[in-house]
Scaffold this active site. Structure first.
Site, PDB file in Angstrom:
ATOM      1  CD  GLN B  93      20.685 -27.019  61.579  1.00 33.79           C
ATOM      2  OE1 GLN B  93      19.658 -27.686  61.457  1.00 33.79           O
ATOM      3  NE2 GLN B  93      20.711 -25.710  61.347  1.00 33.79           N
ATOM      4  CG  HIS B 157      15.916 -27.044  59.209  1.00 31.72           C
ATOM      5  ND1 HIS B 157      15.045 -26.224  58.569  1.00 31.72           N
ATOM      6  CD2 HIS B 157      16.879 -26.234  59.735  1.00 31.72           C
ATOM      7  CE1 HIS B 157      15.472 -24.967  58.681  1.00 31.72           C
ATOM      8  NE2 HIS B 157      16.588 -24.954  59.378  1.00 31.72           N
ATOM      9  CE1 TYR B 260      -0.428 -27.767  67.424  1.00 33.04           C
ATOM     10  CE2 TYR B 260      -0.314 -29.744  66.077  1.00 33.04           C
ATOM     11  CZ  TYR B 260      -0.799 -29.079  67.178  1.00 33.04           C
ATOM     12  OH  TYR B 260      -1.675 -29.699  68.048  1.00 33.04           O
ATOM     13  CE1 TYR B 271      17.203 -17.408  60.066  1.00 31.89           C
ATOM     14  CE2 TYR B 271      16.576 -18.903  58.313  1.00 31.89           C
ATOM     15  CZ  TYR B 271      16.842 -18.673  59.637  1.00 31.89           C
ATOM     16  OH  TYR B 271      16.740 -19.698  60.543  1.00 31.89           O
TER      17      TYR B 271
END
Lengths: 382, 382
Positions: B93, B157, B260, B271
């Site tokens: 990513q 990430h 959060y 997963y």
């Protein structure tokens, strides 16, 4: 487990209840996002059951739309009809509708129920109260405390759910009777939340008391046809949902004197696809806190207040007719933050949703051979 | 309409831009709930485009994840790569990620961009600023103003979206680098919203300034991997969304110093289906204002602020990678009251969503031959 059931008839109201053994249907299990669900049939053979209320002894009062009120016990026994129910307009969406206990039920045995009342001009939603004589399966001292005015022909959009506010006043949801052009007219009873005293009187602090051209029993308006209502367990505010035409079923938190839009603003289309009204937003009109497009046709709702499934505590459960499912709306801090669709494989029109004293959810299926279902969730392990 | 396009190469940065005629792809039309949509390809041939920013002259800056920054004009012309982009970790990513203009761009020509920076230990998200020399297609005075510490191996990430707060400070979303066990550790940079000054300094009013054991650049934390961020047009508050593991992608409104949840509380599963963490709610942890289950894999977001489609004004548009669509979230009074799923038939991974100066929505598709799409809505007649 053995279940008992008796299918009563309207003409057998005075026959003593007889129970017949019936094999227990197997429970079905389902996985959901936050809980494993077990679904059982508590009772069947009910003709279009509409409203459900739990009695202090754990039995249930269940209305059948054609005009019968029955007592259903925890093992599935269904009583003969309770006598004394007023004549109802049992056509289309009309009939005997919601039922709840009075806040003083323990002392007075009072219950409150809504129905489509026949009369001059057609029919309209009415609400009555009565004392429930369980031994005689009879209503006593029936008093009509509210009548939607004027009555009109046709069998659509009667509402009607009943919820007591903590101050002892009664909320009644009434539909627009499919008279869209009169849905914003506050000199008549269309498309409103009504607030009255339990004896039918007008609370002095209703928003339109003393206001010319606005009926004093109106709490809020612009609600097309609300068939779900419940008090939020924390805020103690009334929440309702309402049917749209094609697209735009809404959840609202009706506040005193406010206009929720129908048919001036809304999120749908006319049946067949035409546009009407003035769009989705307008000054002076409230926004819903949630809407469904396409319409699911919501009916019945209750908040889950048990702590058995912590992820569900405070969530709102809504039945769906057209979409034949149960909806979980995850409610946090007064917002709906997620929708989960449950029991789609069960493929039933869900008419009513009520949390039972045991922390299970009880559902009514809208069918000629309707059922009371019990949905018992077990939390997933974390 | 004739479009022009040039597919540049990384080694041809200094070659003058040449444009070649190319037939215009036909626009596609779609009906949606509140608008008729026209979708056009503005440019193609972009390799995994990730971030999009509008220049004052109407052209766009577009990043390509392998490490190239390009200028795309309104007619689809794609420039050679802009020179001066730092080396990026272009794996998984990682790569060149978001790009935005500085608030003082008109005077300084400054832009800000995020990227996965290679270095000791692996890679980490970094943010740099530079002056954009459009004539020379070059970045000048490149300064790194933020580095996620410590770097780590693997390509998952990184975040990372950039948004200027109206006070001139910069929000940066950074992911947990797939280190769940360190996602609540405030002595390192994992799973946070960072707030810094445009020169990299720490704003004095950041919530953890002077707090032992908490890094002063942290604004909020417990955000697994946020790849969408925008300022709400009315409240001017930061809104973000973040990827979950399996189920539970969230929209949050990050407030200073708040937690959060990730991975202590969340709405998903691991997963493959295992549970972890402590459930969905816990004191001291914030709830999202919306979540998706199953996960859609959100990336990119912007508020629609045009009044061309009144029903859309204030709505939030979110791209989806795994679910290959554009989501409209109807936002009213700070609540998300409805979700509409758009462009599912287009079947593209949507990486970025930005409203253009013309009131259209511009989308980047995440593909080896990625595109800039323009989605122009026309309101339905009422």
């Amino acid at each position: 487990m053995i279940r008992f059931m008796l299918v009563g008839t309207a003409t057998a109201a005075l026959v003593a209840a007889v129970t017949l053994p019936q094999p227990a249907p197997a429970a079905q299990s389902f996985e959901s996002e936050q809980a494993t669900l077990e679904l059982e049939t508590v009772a069947d053979g009910l003709e279009h059951p509409w409203g459900l209320a739990f009695l202090p002894d754990g039995r249930m009062l269940v209305t059948e739309r054609p005009g019968r009120l029955r007592v259903v016990d925890r093992d599935g026994g269904v009583s003969e009809p309770v006598s004394g129910v007023p004549e109802v307009y049992a056509s289309g969406q009309g009939g005997l509708l919601d039922v709840i206990l009075g806040p003083d039920h323990a002392e007075t045995k009072r219950i409150y129920f809504s129905y489509a009342e026949p009369g001059e001009g057609g029919a309209g939603t009415a609400v009555a109260r009565a004392r429930l004589d369980l031994d005689a399966l009879a209503l006593r001292d029936v008093e009509v405390i509210f009548r939607q005015q004027p009555k009109t022909r046709g069998g659509r959009h009667f509402g009607s759910r009943l919820v007591f506010k903590p101050d002892g006043t009664l909320f009644i949801t009434i539909g627009d009777r499919a008279e869209r052009e009169r849905a914003q007219n506050l000199t008549i009873n269309r498309a409103q939340v009504i607030r009255i005293r339990p004896d039918g009187g007008i609370p002095r602090d209703n928003p339109f008391v003393g206001v010319e051209g606005r009926l004093p029993e109106v709490w809020s308006y612009g609600h097309r046809n609300a068939q779900g209502a419940a008090l939020h367990p924390d805020s103690q505010k009334l929440w309702i949902h309402e049917h749209a035409a094609q697209g735009g079923d809404e959840v609202n938190i009706p506040e005193a004197g406010k206009n929720y839009g129908w048919p001036t603003i809304h999120y749908g289309e006319d049946y067949g696809g035409g546009q009407f009204g003035e769009g989705t937003k307008k000054a002076g009109f409230e926004q819903p806190i949630y809407y469904w497009d396409p319409s699911i046709a919501p009916s019945g709702m209750d908040f889950y207040t048990s702590d058995k499934v912590p992820a569900w505590t405070g969530d709102l459960f809504v039945g769906a007719l057209a979409f034949r499912m149960l909806v979980r709306l995850d409610v946090e801090q007064g917002r709906i933050i997620h929708e989960e669709r449950l029991l789609e494989d069960v493929d039933e029109r869900i008419r009513a949703v009520d949390q039972g004293p045991d922390g299970s959810l009880y559902l009514l299926t809208d069918a000629p051979d309707g059922r009371v279902l019990r949905l018992t969730p077990a939390p997933k392990e974390w």
